[in-house]
Motif scaffolding. Structure first.
Motif, mmCIF file in Angstrom:
data_model
loop_
_atom_site.group_PDB
_atom_site.id
_atom_site.type_symbol
_atom_site.label_atom_id
_atom_site.label_comp_id
_atom_site.label_asym_id
_atom_site.label_seq_id
_atom_site.Cartn_x
_atom_site.Cartn_y
_atom_site.Cartn_z
ATOM 1 N N ALA A 37 7.151 11.122 9.849
ATOM 2 C CA ALA A 37 5.945 10.843 10.637
ATOM 3 C C ALA A 37 4.685 10.948 9.779
ATOM 4 C CB ALA A 37 5.865 11.811 11.823
ATOM 5 N N ASP A 38 4.626 11.951 8.905
ATOM 6 C CA ASP A 38 3.461 12.117 8.038
ATOM 7 C C ASP A 38 3.375 11.020 6.978
ATOM 8 O OD1 ASP A 38 2.156 14.343 9.114
ATOM 9 O OD2 ASP A 38 3.523 15.743 8.137
ATOM 10 N N LYS A 39 4.529 10.550 6.503
ATOM 11 C CA LYS A 39 4.548 9.566 5.418
ATOM 12 C C LYS A 39 4.340 8.142 5.930
ATOM 13 C CE LYS A 39 7.876 10.141 2.263
ATOM 14 N NZ LYS A 39 7.236 10.311 0.942
ATOM 15 N N TRP A 40 4.964 7.807 7.046
ATOM 16 C CA TRP A 40 4.963 6.408 7.492
ATOM 17 C C TRP A 40 4.380 6.167 8.880
ATOM 18 C CZ3 TRP A 40 9.748 7.846 4.877
ATOM 19 C CH2 TRP A 40 9.778 7.387 3.562
ATOM 20 N N GLY A 41 3.920 7.188 9.534
ATOM 21 C CA GLY A 41 3.235 6.968 10.811
ATOM 22 C C GLY A 41 3.848 7.723 11.979
ATOM 23 N N ARG A 42 2.971 8.335 12.787
ATOM 24 C CA ARG A 42 3.418 9.113 13.941
ATOM 25 C C ARG A 42 3.835 8.207 15.108
ATOM 26 N NH1 ARG A 42 -1.050 12.393 11.954
ATOM 27 N NH2 ARG A 42 -0.134 13.562 10.232
ATOM 28 N N LYS A 43 3.174 7.044 15.247
ATOM 29 C CA LYS A 43 3.478 6.134 16.348
ATOM 30 C C LYS A 43 4.948 5.721 16.342
ATOM 31 C CE LYS A 43 2.614 1.458 18.055
ATOM 32 N NZ LYS A 43 1.789 0.219 17.941
ATOM 33 N N HIS A 44 5.489 5.412 15.179
ATOM 34 C CA HIS A 44 6.878 4.945 15.089
ATOM 35 C C HIS A 44 7.847 5.981 15.657
ATOM 36 C CE1 HIS A 44 5.327 1.690 12.768
ATOM 37 N NE2 HIS A 44 5.030 2.431 11.701
ATOM 38 N N MET A 45 7.570 7.247 15.390
ATOM 39 C CA MET A 45 8.459 8.309 15.852
ATOM 40 C C MET A 45 8.341 8.518 17.364
ATOM 41 S SD MET A 45 9.717 8.699 12.998
ATOM 42 C CE MET A 45 10.899 10.019 13.269
#
Length: 394
Positions: free
Chosen positions: A62-70
């Protein structure tokens, strides 16, 4: 640029994510499909183990590639859970459901609070995080209450399975709203951050706990009390059933049980202006210890009052523990640190779950609650002495 619209979207997501009439009759539905208390505990342990294994990796992702995706992944898996439960008849069906639920929980646990905090940060409202998180939890509770009131009536009229179909529809609505979230600019990291090795995230997180003993103790208190309250949320239906209370009243009780959590969530940030973290957290732990012991000894309707006291004080826990943590960490590590907190709570849940299952099998649900009361009592004593040595900031 302000990302405050994310706040109302998170409100809507939480509302539909928890508008689940299946929960009010969940234990009875599982028992109807052949799941004993011991089997439910095994399923809970599967859930906790999976969360322990995945919490930190999903937080780092989530920190590396985005919280929305998770958050989207969490809602998608929630839809899969209810679809499977409609047809579940064997233990492995339920085990698969809790496994998917654990992945979804891990995916959203650190990401959701991180997205909320960074959205507030974009509008320079980060100091109000406890207030907004409390309101988010309050809306969450309102949704659960509404689902509980409707769920018991629907189950009594149409059967347990009908509630699961309605729950699936609500989860689908939540999934659609997650797609509308916008990733805050502060949570997007450059290519160098994305290439940062995983062990660097883990090392930095552990260093924060090592160098800030007060943070560690506050987070630990949230882990223990959060794990304890889980056994109220998961087994109150069994407790009411043992007291001979008809299922038609389950929705009313569930709604009351969550309604009483509202003051703690809404007023936690105000209580901090009058009382210290140490006093509030030690008070919550003491109340939980006494009430769980009461539940185990007094096997009559007065035990319901003890449950209400637990829920009253439980409302303060997440805003206090999460707020204390998020105010002291960098945005680049926000979801990872939140995942560490959830990981610890589920690790405690595994250990206490084993004892809860053992004593429940010997002395029914009352023995299980007695065991949780002892755990809370021991931690209360530890917290009192440890907090004198560790500096807990206001």
């Amino acid at each position: 640029m302000s990302y405050m619209p994310n706040v109302w979207k998170l409100y809507a997501i939480r509302f539909f994510y928890n508008l689940i009439p299946a929960y009010v009759i969940e234990r009875l539905f599982w028992e109807e499909r052949g799941m004993t208390i011991q089997m439910v505990v095994y399923a809970e342990i599967i859930f906790a183990i999976t969360v322990v294994l995945l919490e930190v990796p999903t937080g780092i992702i989530a920190d590396k590639w985005g919280r929305k995706h998770m958050i989207v992944l969490s809602a998608l898996l929630g839809c899969c859970e209810f679809l499977i439960l409609v047809y579940a008849t064997e233990f492995w069906h339920f085990a698969l459901v809790v496994f998917l639920a654990a992945i979804g929980s891990s995916a959203s646990s650190g990401a959701e609070n991180a997205l909320l905090y960074d959205s507030l940060l974009s509008a320079r409202k980060e100091q109000s995080f406890e207030k907004y998180l409390g309101r988010l939890n309050a809306l969450d509770i309102s949704s659960i209450m509404l689902a509980a009131l409707c769920g018991s009536l629907l189950a009594d009229r149409f059967g347990y399975t009908f509630n699961y179909w309605i729950s699936l529809v609500s989860m689908l609505v939540s999934l659609c709203i997650t797609l509308m979230l916008v990733e805050p600019a502060g949570s997007r990291h450059g290519e160098n951050d994305q290439q940062m090795p995983v062990h660097v995230y883990i090392t930095a997180s552990l260093r924060l706990f090592r160098d800030n003993k007060g943070v560690l103790l506050v987070v630990l208190s949230g882990m223990v009390t959060g794990a304890a309250i889980n056994f109220i949320d998961e087994f109150w239906q069994s407790y009411l059933d043992r007291l001979g209370i008809p299922v038609i009243y389950f929705g009313l009780f569930s709604a009351a049980m969550f309604l009483i959590r509202l003051p703690g969530n809404i007023m936690a940030y105000m209580l901090l202006s009058r009382f210290s973290y140490r006093l509030l957290l030690s008070g919550v732990t003491a109340v939980l210890a006494l009430c769980f012991i009461y539940l185990s000894i007094i096997k009559d309707y007065s035990g319901l009052a003890a449950m209400f006291f637990i829920c009253l004080f439980a409302g303060m826990i997440e805003p206090l523990a999460a707020g204390y943590l998020h105010h002291r960490i960098d945005s680049s590590m926000r979801a990872t640190m939140g995942s560490f907190q959830s990981l610890g709570e589920n690790a405690v849940l595994i250990l206490t779950g084993l004892g809860f299952g053992y004593f429940s099998s010997k002395y029914d649900i009352f023995g299980g609650y007695g065991f949780i009361g002892i755990i809370c009592s021991v931690f209360f004593i530890y917290f009192i002495f440890a907090s004198k040595k560790m500096h807990i900031e206001s």
